[in-house]
Design a protein around this motif. Sequence first.
Motif, PDB file in Angstrom:
ATOM      1  N   LEU A   7      37.835 -20.383  38.072  1.00 52.31           N
ATOM      2  CA  LEU A   7      38.397 -20.704  39.526  1.00 52.31           C
ATOM      3  C   LEU A   7      37.020 -21.303  40.060  1.00 52.31           C
ATOM      4  N   CYS A   8      37.598 -22.214  40.980  1.00 46.64           N
ATOM      5  CA  CYS A   8      36.843 -22.890  42.123  1.00 46.64           C
ATOM      6  C   CYS A   8      36.799 -22.220  43.242  1.00 46.64           C
ATOM      7  N   ASN A   9      35.686 -21.610  43.770  1.00 47.28           N
ATOM      8  CA  ASN A   9      35.705 -20.750  44.733  1.00 47.28           C
ATOM      9  C   ASN A   9      35.583 -21.409  45.962  1.00 47.28           C
ATOM     10  N   ASP A  10      35.189 -22.686  46.038  1.00 48.15           N
ATOM     11  CA  ASP A  10      35.197 -23.603  47.495  1.00 48.15           C
ATOM     12  C   ASP A  10      36.667 -24.335  47.555  1.00 48.15           C
ATOM     13  N   LEU A  11      37.376 -23.924  46.569  1.00 50.79           N
ATOM     14  CA  LEU A  11      38.880 -24.675  46.780  1.00 50.79           C
ATOM     15  C   LEU A  11      39.821 -23.580  47.169  1.00 50.79           C
ATOM     16  N   ASP A  12      41.030 -24.031  47.859  1.00 51.13           N
ATOM     17  CA  ASP A  12      42.099 -22.994  48.291  1.00 51.13           C
ATOM     18  C   ASP A  12      42.933 -22.880  47.106  1.00 51.13           C
TER      19      ASP A  12
ATOM     20  N   SER B 200      44.990 -25.688  45.370  1.00 46.66           N
ATOM     21  CA  SER B 200      44.017 -26.831  44.710  1.00 46.66           C
ATOM     22  C   SER B 200      43.546 -26.188  43.333  1.00 46.66           C
TER      23      SER B 200
ATOM     24  N   LEU C  40      44.621 -27.657  39.828  1.00 46.74           N
ATOM     25  CA  LEU C  40      43.291 -28.540  39.341  1.00 46.74           C
ATOM     26  C   LEU C  40      43.737 -29.180  38.013  1.00 46.74           C
TER      27      LEU C  40
ATOM     28  N   HIS D  25      39.938 -20.161  51.137  1.00 45.49           N
ATOM     29  CA  HIS D  25      38.873 -20.524  49.706  1.00 45.49           C
ATOM     30  C   HIS D  25      39.325 -19.304  48.999  1.00 45.49           C
TER      31      HIS D  25
ATOM     32  N   GLY E 244      37.129 -18.040  46.846  1.00 44.30           N
ATOM     33  CA  GLY E 244      35.839 -17.297  46.993  1.00 44.30           C
ATOM     34  C   GLY E 244      35.846 -16.348  47.770  1.00 44.30           C
ATOM     35  N   ASP E 245      36.681 -16.402  49.169  1.00 44.88           N
ATOM     36  CA  ASP E 245      36.874 -15.341  50.012  1.00 44.88           C
ATOM     37  C   ASP E 245      37.695 -14.373  49.753  1.00 44.88           C
TER      38      ASP E 245
END
Lengths: 328, 260
Positions: free
Chosen positions: B94-99, B102, B106, B147, B149-150
């Motif tokens: 996963l991309c931590n900086d995307l919601d 997204s 992706l 995000h 990541g959170d």
Amino acid sequence: MFKRENLPAEASIFAVFVGIAVLFEVLGWLFIGKSFLGNVQRLEIIILQVSIFGIIAVGVTQVIITSGIDLSGGAVLALSAMVAASFAQSVDAFAPIFPQFLGLPIIIPIAVGLAVGAACGWINGSITAYTGIPPFIATLGMLVTARAVAVIYTEGQPVYSLSDSFTVIGSGAWPVLVFFVVAVIFHLVLKHTVYGKHTYAIGSNEKAARVAGINVRRHKIMVYTIAGSLSGLAGVVMCARATIAQSGMGTMYELDAISAVVIGGTSLFGGRGRISGTVIGVCILGVITSGFTFLRIDFYYQEIVKGMIIVGAVMLDQRRQAKQRSRA
Amino acid sequence: MNNQDDIILRTDNLTKRYGGVHALEEANFTLKKGEHVAIVGDNGAGKSTFVRQITGVEQPTSGDIFFEGKRVEFNSPLEAREAGIESVFQDLALCNDLDVPSNLFLGREELLFKFGPFSILDEKKMMRKAKEVLERTAIKIPNLSNHVGDMSGGQRQCVAISRSASFASKLIIMDEPTAALGVQETTQVENIIRGLKDQGVPLILISHNLRQVFNLVDKIWVFRRGRIVGEVIASETDGNEIVSMITGMQGGVHEKASYI
């Protein structure tokens, strides 16, 4: 009541910007009895000065979001300016570079400047994407090389006698307008297009981006090429403004651009950042430079303060990252 | 002999070598439509290598892959995905900086307006679809625009699994989907897997947790040192038999050996 988390990330950077401006205003009244912000001409000069490296910073923001770096902005600016100017000389130019290409329509030097920048960016991107050489080194190589080519191109001679129609794009508020338009376009592109989404994705987790089917190499090359083109554009605007192109132009602009990006809240770890933040970062640097000059403080002290601000901005970013890691 | 029409995935003598290392040797594997199977084996047995070949992350040194009866060669994970093979990787990818939307979309974003890389995203549609998909998994994620990541490990895992389960996929591969999860989150993920069984979506599960394997799958494939050493129906075997196949030690397993 509004909560701090609900505010856009730019709010705090903007508060810093306002704070610095107000600080200079107060110091101005205290020490030299003049208003800092009251001088419209000064504000114009600030925004004109920052516009050029601001254009570079828009490209650098995108590169840094992919967790890359572009150190070549200032040198690419100089090379693009030299080449563009050599196609922008007026019919009555003394000792022109290309006597057969005088008085060309301005679209040609502009296109040539952009193309030179794009080519440099494409080389940066290709080296980074295909050889595994870190972008720091690849673009450092470009910094040295492009500057040298800019010198060799005219054997160290400046290029002058630029046609009036060409120098228009550097006159008046044009540089500011170019910076503003470029910033708005790429702000929207990063936010609302596939290109933007993939730029963030690559910076956030390159492996995940690849697994999701994004052609990471091609995308990186595109990002570096766009950054190079913007440095080229900055070169075109700068030589039009100065009505001359010199190989020493834009020295250290890459550092101002990177500083503005980092101050604007873009993470050097990649994945996070916005052009709007970069624009405020650019303005902060402009106000600091102008404010110190206004207070008649020596140039080298300005550099010390700038250096401290950059390190401080990165420290804040690191703390933010550490906080996120501890939560995940 | 299996009826060819029932088979969704088959590999013939699939082999992968990294230099002199024989990571996977002549793997002959079949998966029937709607079947849930597990791949088990010790670390380095070739499980992940096998998965990387059939998902296009790597290309096999030799051997063939047949998907839906046709021979396929996937040059990238995207090609495998386009064919209908979805995977949830061990490290989530996963991309931590995307919601959440997204991440779910992706590489296959919904578009408002097509213009090459500068196509405009249809953010509303992606958000709406993301909500639908996650509702089905019964996982509570308060704000999808946060995000990834959170979020907690369980929420992240559910996003990753939803991503693979939500795109009309023909085959789902999960590599240790619950390894990093707590009890409650593991239960939720297992429920998603059972839901896939009900929907008839075939699944390959890689897991070290044999109890989970017995609970979830029809058939178990055992890998050892890059080779397939066993293919057993889950209801016709027990943990000890599987452990001896994994380790290669016949009869050396204590009847109370822990295998989860």
